[in-house]
Design a protein around this motif. Structure first.
Motif, PDB file in Angstrom:
ATOM      1  N   UNK A 107       0.819  -1.221   0.000  1.00 31.34           N
ATOM      2  CA  UNK A 107       0.000   0.000   0.000  1.00 31.34           C
ATOM      3  C   UNK A 107       0.850   1.268   0.000  1.00 31.34           C
ATOM      4  N   UNK A 108       1.850   1.297   0.885  1.00 27.23           N
ATOM      5  CA  UNK A 108       2.647   2.497   1.042  1.00 27.23           C
ATOM      6  C   UNK A 108       3.429   2.870  -0.203  1.00 27.23           C
ATOM      7  N   UNK A 109       4.136   1.903  -0.773  1.00 29.42           N
ATOM      8  CA  UNK A 109       4.962   2.201  -1.942  1.00 29.42           C
ATOM      9  C   UNK A 109       4.098   2.465  -3.175  1.00 29.42           C
ATOM     10  N   UNK A 110       2.918   1.850  -3.229  1.00 29.39           N
ATOM     11  CA  UNK A 110       1.998   2.137  -4.333  1.00 29.39           C
ATOM     12  C   UNK A 110       1.511   3.586  -4.249  1.00 29.39           C
ATOM     13  N   UNK A 111       1.265   4.032  -3.035  1.00 30.14           N
ATOM     14  CA  UNK A 111       0.891   5.427  -2.855  1.00 30.14           C
ATOM     15  C   UNK A 111       2.015   6.367  -3.267  1.00 30.14           C
ATOM     16  N   UNK A 112       3.251   5.986  -2.957  1.00 29.60           N
ATOM     17  CA  UNK A 112       4.418   6.764  -3.388  1.00 29.60           C
ATOM     18  C   UNK A 112       4.464   6.868  -4.901  1.00 29.60           C
ATOM     19  N   UNK A 113       4.243   5.729  -5.558  1.00 32.72           N
ATOM     20  CA  UNK A 113       4.276   5.683  -7.020  1.00 32.72           C
ATOM     21  C   UNK A 113       3.229   6.612  -7.615  1.00 32.72           C
ATOM     22  N   UNK A 114       2.015   6.559  -7.109  1.00 34.31           N
ATOM     23  CA  UNK A 114       0.944   7.390  -7.653  1.00 34.31           C
ATOM     24  C   UNK A 114       1.248   8.877  -7.467  1.00 34.31           C
ATOM     25  N   UNK A 115       1.785   9.224  -6.299  1.00 32.20           N
ATOM     26  CA  UNK A 115       2.113  10.624  -6.028  1.00 32.20           C
ATOM     27  C   UNK A 115       3.274  11.091  -6.901  1.00 32.20           C
ATOM     28  N   UNK A 116       4.285  10.235  -7.031  1.00 28.02           N
ATOM     29  CA  UNK A 116       5.486  10.595  -7.795  1.00 28.02           C
ATOM     30  C   UNK A 116       5.209  10.758  -9.281  1.00 28.02           C
ATOM     31  N   UNK A 117       4.353   9.883  -9.824  1.00 32.69           N
ATOM     32  CA  UNK A 117       4.098   9.888 -11.270  1.00 32.69           C
ATOM     33  C   UNK A 117       2.876  10.705 -11.667  1.00 32.69           C
ATOM     34  N   UNK A 118       2.035  11.048 -10.694  1.00 33.53           N
ATOM     35  CA  UNK A 118       0.800  11.749 -11.007  1.00 33.53           C
ATOM     36  C   UNK A 118      -0.270  10.818 -11.549  1.00 33.53           C
ATOM     37  N   UNK A 119       0.004   9.521 -11.506  1.00 28.66           N
ATOM     38  CA  UNK A 119      -0.944   8.523 -12.014  1.00 28.66           C
ATOM     39  C   UNK A 119      -1.886   8.115 -10.881  1.00 28.66           C
ATOM     40  N   UNK A 120      -2.722   9.059 -10.451  1.00 29.06           N
ATOM     41  CA  UNK A 120      -3.504   8.844  -9.236  1.00 29.06           C
ATOM     42  C   UNK A 120      -4.623   7.821  -9.389  1.00 29.06           C
ATOM     43  N   UNK A 121      -4.979   7.485 -10.619  1.00 31.09           N
ATOM     44  CA  UNK A 121      -6.038   6.489 -10.822  1.00 31.09           C
ATOM     45  C   UNK A 121      -5.460   5.094 -11.042  1.00 31.09           C
ATOM     46  N   UNK A 122      -4.174   4.913 -10.845  1.00 31.24           N
ATOM     47  CA  UNK A 122      -3.522   3.622 -11.083  1.00 31.24           C
ATOM     48  C   UNK A 122      -4.081   2.537 -10.164  1.00 31.24           C
ATOM     49  N   UNK A 123      -4.220   1.333 -10.725  1.00 31.81           N
ATOM     50  CA  UNK A 123      -4.710   0.177  -9.968  1.00 31.81           C
ATOM     51  C   UNK A 123      -3.694  -0.951 -10.053  1.00 31.81           C
ATOM     52  N   UNK A 124      -3.492  -1.625  -8.949  1.00 34.57           N
ATOM     53  CA  UNK A 124      -2.519  -2.719  -8.915  1.00 34.57           C
ATOM     54  C   UNK A 124      -2.973  -3.941  -9.700  1.00 34.57           C
ATOM     55  N   UNK A 125      -4.269  -4.030  -9.982  1.00 34.17           N
ATOM     56  CA  UNK A 125      -4.750  -5.175 -10.755  1.00 34.17           C
ATOM     57  C   UNK A 125      -4.914  -4.842 -12.239  1.00 34.17           C
ATOM     58  N   UNK A 126      -4.355  -3.709 -12.666  1.00 33.38           N
ATOM     59  CA  UNK A 126      -4.277  -3.356 -14.093  1.00 33.38           C
ATOM     60  C   UNK A 126      -2.838  -3.575 -14.557  1.00 33.38           C
ATOM     61  N   UNK A 127      -2.672  -4.370 -15.605  1.00 29.25           N
ATOM     62  CA  UNK A 127      -1.323  -4.711 -16.054  1.00 29.25           C
ATOM     63  C   UNK A 127      -0.516  -3.480 -16.430  1.00 29.25           C
ATOM     64  N   UNK A 128      -1.125  -2.544 -17.155  1.00 28.36           N
ATOM     65  CA  UNK A 128      -0.362  -1.380 -17.616  1.00 28.36           C
ATOM     66  C   UNK A 128       0.179  -0.554 -16.454  1.00 28.36           C
ATOM     67  N   UNK A 129      -0.615  -0.414 -15.392  1.00 26.65           N
ATOM     68  CA  UNK A 129      -0.140   0.318 -14.220  1.00 26.65           C
ATOM     69  C   UNK A 129       0.929  -0.469 -13.473  1.00 26.65           C
ATOM     70  N   UNK A 130       0.739  -1.781 -13.373  1.00 25.36           N
ATOM     71  CA  UNK A 130       1.682  -2.622 -12.627  1.00 25.36           C
ATOM     72  C   UNK A 130       3.049  -2.665 -13.297  1.00 25.36           C
ATOM     73  N   UNK A 131       3.083  -2.792 -14.629  1.00 23.05           N
ATOM     74  CA  UNK A 131       4.369  -2.859 -15.324  1.00 23.05           C
ATOM     75  C   UNK A 131       5.048  -1.492 -15.270  1.00 23.05           C
ATOM     76  N   UNK A 132       4.262  -0.421 -15.310  1.00 20.11           N
ATOM     77  CA  UNK A 132       4.822   0.924 -15.185  1.00 20.11           C
ATOM     78  C   UNK A 132       5.404   1.117 -13.791  1.00 20.11           C
ATOM     79  N   UNK A 133       4.741   0.578 -12.795  1.00 21.90           N
ATOM     80  CA  UNK A 133       5.240   0.644 -11.419  1.00 21.90           C
ATOM     81  C   UNK A 133       6.599  -0.034 -11.295  1.00 21.90           C
ATOM     82  N   UNK A 134       6.736  -1.220 -11.893  1.00 27.51           N
ATOM     83  CA  UNK A 134       8.011  -1.938 -11.803  1.00 27.51           C
ATOM     84  C   UNK A 134       9.119  -1.141 -12.487  1.00 27.51           C
ATOM     85  N   UNK A 135       8.801  -0.526 -13.621  1.00 31.06           N
ATOM     86  CA  UNK A 135       9.774   0.327 -14.280  1.00 31.06           C
ATOM     87  C   UNK A 135      10.182   1.499 -13.400  1.00 31.06           C
TER      88      UNK A 135
END
Length: 211
Positions: A107-135
């Protein structure tokens, strides 16, 4: 007249059922039949290839490294979760962690990712958001620890232990984790060789205005 009205009503009902079935089918989550071959995975869902390629272009982390990390974390299951903790070995006492989705991000690092990238609607169960997170995460790991984005072994250790844990070398106290990281490295190497054999084909499938 009544018969014609009934006939058209049934046609309309059938049409709605067909449309509903198509919508349900279109929303079905893709899960690769086999996760050992990257070409097979991408052929099964060309959108995954486009998403992974976009993440590589954005962050610079090779597709095989990101996909090998995801395979280890969730085996490409959109709703993957860790197991439960148990009180007195019997009573469930909550999940082991808040990890969820393709990337198993907490939860915490996902929140960091959304804040850092501005991708506030990102979902962990969406592949495009998840692969972007790993990058995003592997890029931060390189910046903070010096681990190359091409180093699947080191990147996975930092991904699992967190960057702070990696700096403290917490993984040295976990022989099992070192073996898992070796497995991720082998998987990334295998994915790299496989991708070389089908990248042109996949690029051709995504070329043109529809790609």
């Amino acid at each position: 007249m009544v018969q014609r009205t009934t006939f058209f009503r049934r046609i309309k009902q059938i049409g709605l059922l067909v449309l509903l079935a198509a919508m349900v089918s279109g929303c079905a989550t893709y899960r690769p039949a086999s996760t050992s071959n990257l070409c097979s995975i991408f052929r099964g869902n060309i959108d995954w290839y486009k998403d992974a390629r976009a993440a590589t272009k954005k962050w610079g982390t090779p597709m095989p490294v990101m996909m090998a990390i995801m395979q280890q974390e969730s085996n490409f299951k959109d709703d993957a979760r860790p197991g439960y903790k148990y009180f007195l070995w019997v009573i469930p006492a909550g999940r082991i962690s808040s990890a969820y989705g393709y990337s198993q991000a907490l939860n915490g690092v996902w929140g960091e990712y959304k804040k850092s990238t501005g991708n506030r609607w990102a979902d962990r169960d969406d592949f495009d958001d998840a692969i972007d997170f790993i990058g995003w995460y592997t890029t931060g790991t390189q910046r903070m620890t010096g681990v190359s984005k091409w180093d699947a072994y080191g990147q996975y250790l930092a991904y699992h232990e967190g960057r702070g844990g990696y700096k403290r070398k917490s993984y040295n106290k976990k022989p099992w984790l070192l073996e898992v990281a070796k497995k991720v490295k082998r998987r990334a190497s295998s994915y790299t060789a496989q991708l070389k054999s089908c990248k042109s084909e996949l690029d051709n499938r995504t070329s043109g205005w529809l790609g």
